[in-house]
Design a protein around this motif. Structure first.
Motif: not given
Lengths: 343, 427
Positions: A81-84, A114, A302-303, A306-312, A315
């Motif tokens: 998930s994208n939750r922190l 990927q 990094y991307e 943090f940079a992509n809209q959904v923070h994977l 992964l």
């Protein structure tokens, strides 16, 4: 200066003695003031425990800023998930690693689940091979030249070391101004009647410049390590070789290279580790483009995180563990070589 | 002795009074980015708000746009966000917004004047919450360098001209006047969506994402072809990788671009950077087989639900949404208003710049002609996942790393992966 020289030696000595006496008293007072708490501590933990008490502050810093993030990284890598928030992340086991490593053909990124990860791996491998080779050879060459009797040697040593002092972002911005479409280099080329060259927009050129800029930025540091090694080689070896009529190449091959080998190995391992971690300069210089031609593994991490809209985050953490493992192996190699060198 | 006691008592009372006032003062933080002068205008307006509301102090933390994209989401996820923020990912961050409706004095005013855009930042399932106020309504549209057209002796295409017509004409202009770029477009998934809708892309199937269809394919192929034949510069999209945003502001302001497909938020900036160097203007949308539309969008001031001062945040939003403040803010920033009442009345924009005036007129007309599909896609909570997938993979196809068919397959896979990370399934 003249006034100092005029003070009699007897008086100078008494001033020094007085200063030493004051410093000694201050030190004794300091020690007396810290003695009671340490005496109390020793009573509590015993003489053996004192060693741990002394390293505790460092252990705390290490634990909070190194060990804890590593544990968190592992937790993120095995959850999704994208939750922190850790508790909101479902446990996935090795799923993130499986997704990263799922490939029909590891040499064809398009066949991998990927593909961007594998493109980054391929780019990084090629970058490491070429950049490390260029870095070691050019650093050695620079160190050899700077070790010789050349005019303004001190000045040139400073010149080669200067880029190391610059921030990576500054380095990248300087080179971006030089290399961009309307940059300095193209202005020269066009001024000389040539055609503009897409230095940062052509994949091969962009790749070349990432290597060039990183070598330019860091070569001074490695040259310094090799220069220190060169200066530690006893001059009488060369004198003896010269008396025997040895050629310069043979002296280099038989004396310089073997005695410099421990330094070269250190430079080699440090360069490899640094090349695998390449990110800051390249991110500012090319942003990983064109396409993914200069996207290396740390930028992928990094991307993705943090940079992509959904923070994977899972992964990205899994990828960082894989990179960390490679770096761990390289560090062990360095330690082993250093250990053998000392013995 | 008595005098000393009196002095101590007075000092004690004044100290207690000061601390009591300080304790009552709510300090709000706004994380704010600016494209042009809106930060200065906002600060000026906030100074007046603070005077009128002495119990509320507002800190306007000005940050680069990139911080809003990359640093705000982790801050919100960790519960460390500001009290309010100016955001453009209106739906994507909606789970962090505070519903201020319970604390509003006149919630109906919001429904009447911001009804169309309020739904853009409501989280799924919520139908009547007030989760923010638009700070500007934007529309993607073409900006042309009129001077280059004049120099080339070629008329600017009319409102029915297609994207293919524009590609041909701008290339002719660029060739005649020796301009390096015929068409430049912001490197953004949002920007390519309007032209794709003009070619029949739908993006949504009910409330499900449906990124790839014939309309979408048609526009993507055009973009790849235009990069290959030099109509669009590789130096713009090719100069960065991943999903990184890149605009052609500098190139347009330097007179190097014939047509720049960007948006209405650029007007104030170009008024300042271009000035009277050359004539430019926004024009009507180029058309495709299914229409002539751009993508609406904009930025909003949203309250964050971790705030410790929900009442004060609501008061601030209510003040900002009020008609006089909105009128002044938009007049000074040269932004299009999302406020329905003001849009009807019209804004007395504070500019003498004829380029901006012409462009604002064109933008107002273009808003009215914007496709409902574009409004729906803009309001879709998860549109950023689709924008992201579009730009990353399209860029790889342009760079020659993969075929367009492979890029479509990857886009679809990225969308599935993005939705899965949010705990959603794409059928």
């Amino acid at each position: 200066m003249c006034r100092r020289a005029a003070i009699p030696a007897r008086l100078q000595s008494s001033t020094r003695e007085r200063a030493l006496r004051i410093a000694g008293r201050f030190y004794a007072a300091l020690m007396r003031s810290v003695e009671p708490p340490f005496a109390w501590l020793q009573k509590q933990v015993g003489i053996r425990g004192m060693a741990y008490a002394f390293v505790l502050p460092n252990l705390l810093v290490f634990g909070i800023f190194v060990a804890l993030p590593m544990i968190l990284n592992i937790w993120y890598a095995v959850t999704g998930s994208n939750r922190l928030s850790l508790v909101e992340r479902p446990f996935l086991g090795a799923e993130n690693f499986r997704v990263l490593l799922e490939c029909k053909d590891y040499f064809d990124a398009n066949s991998c689940a990927q593909d961007r990860f594998w493109r980054a791996v391929h780019n990084t491998m090629l970058f490491v091979a070429l950049q490390v080779a260029a870095m070691v050879l050019l650093s050695l060459l620079t160190a050899l030249i700077l070790n010789g009797r050349i005019l303004a040697r001190g000045f040139f040593r400073a010149v080669f070391f200067f880029p190391v002092l610059l921030s990576p972002v500054v380095v990248a911005l300087i080179w971006k101004w030089i290399l961009q479409r309307d940059g300095l280099l193209n202005a020269f080329i066009v001024g000389a009647g040539g055609e503009r060259v897409p230095f940062l927009n052509d994949p091969s050129w962009a790749f070349f410049w990432t290597i060039f800029v990183s070598v330019w930025a860091h070569m001074g540091f490695y040259s310094l390590i090799l220069l220190a090694g060169l200066q530690a080689i006893p001059a009488d070896l060369y004198e003896a070789a010269e008396m025997d009529g040895t050629t310069r190449w043979r002296a280099f091959h038989r004396i310089t290279l073997p005695l410099l080998m421990p330094n070269i190995v250190v430079v080699l391992v440090l360069t490899i580790i640094r090349a695998v971690q390449a990110f800051d300069e390249i991110y500012v210089l090319t942003g990983g483009g064109p396409g993914t031609a200069t996207q290396y593994i740390v930028q992928f991490i990094y991307e993705t995180a943090f940079a992509n809209q959904v923070h994977l985050l899972g992964l990205a953490s899994a990828a960082s563990i894989l990179v960390g493992s490679v770096l761990m192996v390289l560090t062990l190699v360095q330690l082993r070589i250093s250990y053998h060198g000392k013995n | 002795m008595k005098q000393i006691l009196k002095a101590l008592l007075a000092a004690g009372i004044s100290f207690a009074a000061t601390t009591a006032v300080l304790a009552q003062t709510a300090e709000l933080r706004i994380m704010w980015y600016s494209d042009a002068n809106e930060g200065d205008v906002m600060r000026d307006l906030l100074d007046r708000f603070e005077k009128a509301n002495p119990s509320i102090k507002v800190n306007l933390d000005r940050v680069p746009y990139r911080s809003i994209l990359e640093q705000l989401p982790p801050l919100l996820n960790s519960g460390q966000g500001p009290d309010l923020a100016r955001v453009t990912d209106l739906g994507g961050l909606s789970r962090h917004y505070l519903d201020v409706r319970p604390n509003l004095r006149d919630a109906k005013y919001f429904d009447d004047n911001f009804g169309e855009t309020l739904k853009w930042f409501r989280p799924s399932g919520n139908t009547n919450g007030v989760f923010g106020v638009m700070t500007q309504l934007t529309l993607t549209l073409p900006l042309v360098n009129s001077t280059l057209f004049q120099q080339a002796g070629i008329p600017i295409p009319g409102p029915t001209a297609t994207w293919d017509d524009w590609a041909k004409v701008t290339k002719d202009v660029a060739k005649k006047v020796n301009a390096p770029f015929a068409i430049a477009m912001d490197r953004s998934g949002h920007r390519v969506s309007g032209p794709a809708i003009s070619h029949g892309a739908r993006f949504m199937n009910g409330d499900k994402p449906a990124l790839i269809d014939d309309g979408f394919r048609t526009m993507m192929k055009k973009l790849v072809d235009w990069h290959a034949d030099g109509t669009m510069p590789k130096s713009l999209w090719g100069s960065v990788g991943g999903s990184t945003y890149r605009g052609a502001n500098d190139e347009f302001a330097n007179g190097q671009v014939v047509m720049y497909y960007s948006g209405s938020w650029q007007f104030p900036q170009f008024a300042k950077t271009i000035g009277k160097s050359f004539e430019w203007q926004a024009v009507q949308q180029p058309c495709g087989s299914a229409g002539c539309t751009g993508m609406p969008g904009g930025a909003a001031l949203v309250p964050i639900k971790t705030t410790k001062h929900p009442k004060e945040v609501a008061a601030l939003l209510e003040w900002f949404a009020s008609e006089p403040v909105q009128a002044e803010y938009h007049a000074r920033t040269l932004f299009l208003p999302a406020h329905a009442g003001l849009a009807k009345k019209g804004i007395a924009y504070q500019t003498d710049d004829t380029n901006v005036k012409k462009s604002l007129e064109a933008a107002v007309k273009a808003v009215a002609a914007t496709s409902p599909t574009a409004f729906a896609y803009q309001g879709y909570e998860h549109n950023r996942i689709m924008f992201n997938a579009t730009i990353v993979r399209l860029n790889q196809a342009i760079a020659g790393e993969m075929s367009l068919d492979e890029a479509y397959r990857r886009m679809q896979a990225d969308v599935v992966e993005g939705f899965a990370a949010k705990g959603l399934k794409v059928e």
